[in-house]
Design a protein around this motif. Structure first.
Motif, PDB file in Angstrom:
ATOM      1  N   VAL A  81     -29.392  19.828  29.893  1.00 19.36           N
ATOM      2  CA  VAL A  81     -29.226  21.011  30.736  1.00 19.36           C
ATOM      3  C   VAL A  81     -28.273  21.994  30.052  1.00 19.36           C
ATOM      4  N   PRO A  82     -28.704  23.225  29.827  1.00 25.56           N
ATOM      5  CA  PRO A  82     -27.787  24.208  29.244  1.00 25.56           C
ATOM      6  C   PRO A  82     -26.670  24.554  30.236  1.00 25.56           C
ATOM      7  N   GLN A  83     -25.469  24.663  29.730  1.00 24.55           N
ATOM      8  CA  GLN A  83     -24.319  24.996  30.570  1.00 24.55           C
ATOM      9  C   GLN A  83     -23.813  26.417  30.303  1.00 24.55           C
ATOM     10  N   HIS A  84     -23.856  26.823  29.019  1.00 27.03           N
ATOM     11  CA  HIS A  84     -23.355  28.131  28.604  1.00 27.03           C
ATOM     12  C   HIS A  84     -24.391  28.850  27.745  1.00 27.03           C
ATOM     13  N   VAL A  85     -24.364  30.167  27.790  1.00 22.40           N
ATOM     14  CA  VAL A  85     -25.270  30.973  26.974  1.00 22.40           C
ATOM     15  C   VAL A  85     -25.067  30.618  25.510  1.00 22.40           C
ATOM     16  N   ASP A  86     -26.154  30.382  24.814  1.00 19.18           N
ATOM     17  CA  ASP A  86     -26.187  30.033  23.389  1.00 19.18           C
ATOM     18  C   ASP A  86     -25.578  28.679  23.052  1.00 19.18           C
ATOM     19  N   ASP A  87     -25.411  27.794  24.030  1.00 19.52           N
ATOM     20  CA  ASP A  87     -24.975  26.438  23.679  1.00 19.52           C
ATOM     21  C   ASP A  87     -26.167  25.672  23.102  1.00 19.52           C
ATOM     22  N   LYS A  88     -25.949  24.433  22.702  1.00 15.67           N
ATOM     23  CA  LYS A  88     -26.979  23.622  22.039  1.00 15.67           C
ATOM     24  C   LYS A  88     -28.288  23.592  22.834  1.00 15.67           C
ATOM     25  N   TRP A  89     -28.198  23.329  24.134  1.00 14.62           N
ATOM     26  CA  TRP A  89     -29.411  23.186  24.934  1.00 14.62           C
ATOM     27  C   TRP A  89     -30.025  24.536  25.291  1.00 14.62           C
ATOM     28  N   ASP A  90     -29.256  25.574  25.433  1.00  6.22           N
ATOM     29  CA  ASP A  90     -29.812  26.904  25.687  1.00  6.22           C
ATOM     30  C   ASP A  90     -30.673  27.343  24.506  1.00  6.22           C
ATOM     31  N   VAL A  91     -30.193  27.105  23.299  1.00  2.30           N
ATOM     32  CA  VAL A  91     -30.946  27.450  22.090  1.00  2.30           C
ATOM     33  C   VAL A  91     -32.185  26.554  21.962  1.00  2.30           C
ATOM     34  N   TYR A  92     -32.040  25.271  22.245  1.00  2.42           N
ATOM     35  CA  TYR A  92     -33.162  24.321  22.163  1.00  2.42           C
ATOM     36  C   TYR A  92     -34.324  24.759  23.055  1.00  2.42           C
ATOM     37  N   TRP A  93     -34.012  25.148  24.282  1.00  2.51           N
ATOM     38  CA  TRP A  93     -35.065  25.496  25.237  1.00  2.51           C
ATOM     39  C   TRP A  93     -35.703  26.853  24.957  1.00  2.51           C
ATOM     40  N   ASP A  94     -35.220  27.577  23.943  1.00  6.18           N
ATOM     41  CA  ASP A  94     -35.909  28.804  23.511  1.00  6.18           C
ATOM     42  C   ASP A  94     -37.243  28.476  22.849  1.00  6.18           C
ATOM     43  N   THR A  95     -37.360  27.275  22.283  1.00  4.17           N
ATOM     44  CA  THR A  95     -38.582  26.898  21.559  1.00  4.17           C
ATOM     45  C   THR A  95     -39.283  25.676  22.146  1.00  4.17           C
TER      46      THR A  95
END
Length: 111
Positions: A81-95
């Motif tokens: 689950v992404p917690q912050h903008v541009d964290d590991k999971w936020d970037v992962y879920w872009d693709t």
């Protein structure tokens, strides 16, 4: 007749000047560096909300804690689950995204 001098007052003045100079210098350092040691990280959702992912796409939304995801959205897999903008999971879920069965797949709209 004894002559009275005010020596303590004379020695305080240079100390005050040094203190003032130190404070001005510290303020200048903070101003010029823009508080470089302080990092602001924007949260994905506000308090009382959790993020959800668009099924079959890379869109996302925030849902109140006491509500289920709307149609076409699903909760992120536990631990991803992404917690912050541009964290590991936020970037992962872009693709990546979830299919209708909740399986992680490459996002069709990821370029």
């Amino acid at each position: 007749m004894s002559r009275r001098t005010n020596r303590p007052a004379a020695s305080v003045r240079p100390t005050r000047m040094r203190l003032l100079a130190a404070l001005v210098g510290a303020a200048a350092v903070v101003t010029l560096t823009g508080c470089a040691g302080v990092e602001y990280r924007e949260a994905i959702c506000g308090g009382g909300e959790y993020p959800v992912l668009s099924v079959g796409g890379t869109g996302s939304a925030c849902v109140p804690d006491d509500e289920e995801p709307p149609a076409g959205f699903a909760r992120y897999p536990e631990g991803k689950v992404p917690q912050h903008v541009d964290d590991k999971w936020d970037v992962y879920w872009d693709t990546h995204t979830l299919d209708e069965d909740g399986k992680i797949i490459d996002a069709p709209d990821a370029g």
